[in-house]
Design an enzyme around this catalytic site. Sequence first.
Site, short mmCIF file in Angstrom:
data_model
loop_
_atom_site.label_atom_id
_atom_site.label_comp_id
_atom_site.label_asym_id
_atom_site.label_seq_id
_atom_site.Cartn_x
_atom_site.Cartn_y
_atom_site.Cartn_z
N GLN A 172 -4.40 -5.79 6.39
CA GLN A 172 -5.42 -6.61 5.94
C GLN A 172 -5.36 -8.10 6.45
OE1 GLN A 172 -7.56 -5.71 3.31
NE2 GLN A 172 -6.58 -3.78 3.28
N ASP A 232 3.21 -4.94 8.34
CA ASP A 232 1.97 -3.93 7.96
C ASP A 232 0.60 -5.01 7.81
OD1 ASP A 232 -0.42 -2.55 7.27
OD2 ASP A 232 0.52 -1.95 5.32
N CYS A 284 -5.06 2.60 -3.85
CA CYS A 284 -3.76 3.40 -2.88
C CYS A 284 -2.44 2.27 -3.07
CB CYS A 284 -4.10 3.47 -1.49
SG CYS A 284 -5.68 4.73 -1.05
N HIS A 290 0.83 -1.39 0.00
CA HIS A 290 -0.05 0.05 0.04
C HIS A 290 1.05 1.26 -0.08
CE1 HIS A 290 -2.88 2.98 1.72
NE2 HIS A 290 -3.91 2.03 1.35
N LYS A 315 -10.59 -1.86 10.08
CA LYS A 315 -10.47 -3.05 9.07
C LYS A 315 -10.95 -4.18 9.79
CE LYS A 315 -8.02 -0.45 5.56
NZ LYS A 315 -7.20 -0.56 4.54
#
Length: 392
Positions: A191, A188, A351, A112, A214
């Site tokens: 997700q 990261d 993004c 991202h 999320k």
Amino acid sequence: MYDILSVRKDFPVLEEVIYLDSGATTQTPVQAVNSMNDYFFKYAANHGRGAHRLARQTTDHYEDARDTVAEFLNTGPEGTIFTKNATEGINMVSLGLKWETGDHVVTTVVEHHSNLLPWMRLREQGVEVTVVGSDREGRVDPKDIDEAITDRTRLVSVNHVSNVFGSVRDVKKITQIAHRSDVLTLVDGSQSAGHMPVDIKDIGCDFFITPGHKGLLGPQGTGVLCIKDPDILEPVYVGGGTVHAVTTESYELEPSPSKFEAGTPNIPGVIGLGRAVEYVKDIGVEAIEKHEKELAQDTATRLAEIEGVEVYGPKDRTGVVPFNVQGMNPHDVAMILDETRNICVRSGYHCAMPSVDLIGVEGTVRASFALYNTKEEVDSLIKGVEQITMLA
């Protein structure tokens, strides 16, 4: 397996639309919203700034949320920092480490923008950045990361799951590779957290970052930065809430986590995040992962069978399905699905422009799933796409 019909009652908007954009933001359960309302209506005060009863209640609920999140991710509360989103957390690391000219960062092409631009900006300070490639399904070979590491590498920063492809990184192996060369690792988890089991201690990474809005089902404006050793990072912001002692000549900061949370935080948001994480924990993240993967794999298989539809990403995917209808702009496809079937999907570059550039298209349509989606909603998506192909 959990009772999905019962779960759906906790997300009232699902009575109005088919929501397949949880990769961008999930819906928040009424239980979490009610906990935020309780803050405003029953005990609203500032965090850590008072001896009266409302201040004590506020502080207790805020810190209870920290304990809940830390336990869920299997990390220590002293290194669990609340941020406004994952983007802020990544920037806090990029700005909080002391860089020298010639230092080196390794990241990947399937990140991202929020896990790419903060490292690219360091080039202005003389830091070298290597962007490791991937295949056309968004998979990165850990060997390529190993080969990119040099004796000047300070950090390897990778996503756990690609928001474009739904491909999963072997972050534990990548961390082990980096640590063999005394290199820090950042994962990261935007997700992954809440969508699949995450055990930060087992992964072993030095930094783990996730938004609250999320997979954790919390409100927007919340995020989490988990630091294995808080002493290696300098606070980006200082001021109220961070201070142990101050004179006009010097100051001394509180230990972590306080030193990283300057100013009044998003108190109701953090409290809501804590309740949302409890909600995810009660349902069971393993069951959520299984459900989302089944829906995504079924969707990808059935979309690929439609003439004129191209599906991207690996077969072993998480709850993310990117696709295109030949001859149509992805934004047009998304608008038609919305207008004709009340289906909400994401369209564009998500993004993550370098990721989409890998497959040589100008954006994709992305269906992304959460714990509240159903097989009937997949059926509606498939029928909607079939109708659209007749227009192309």
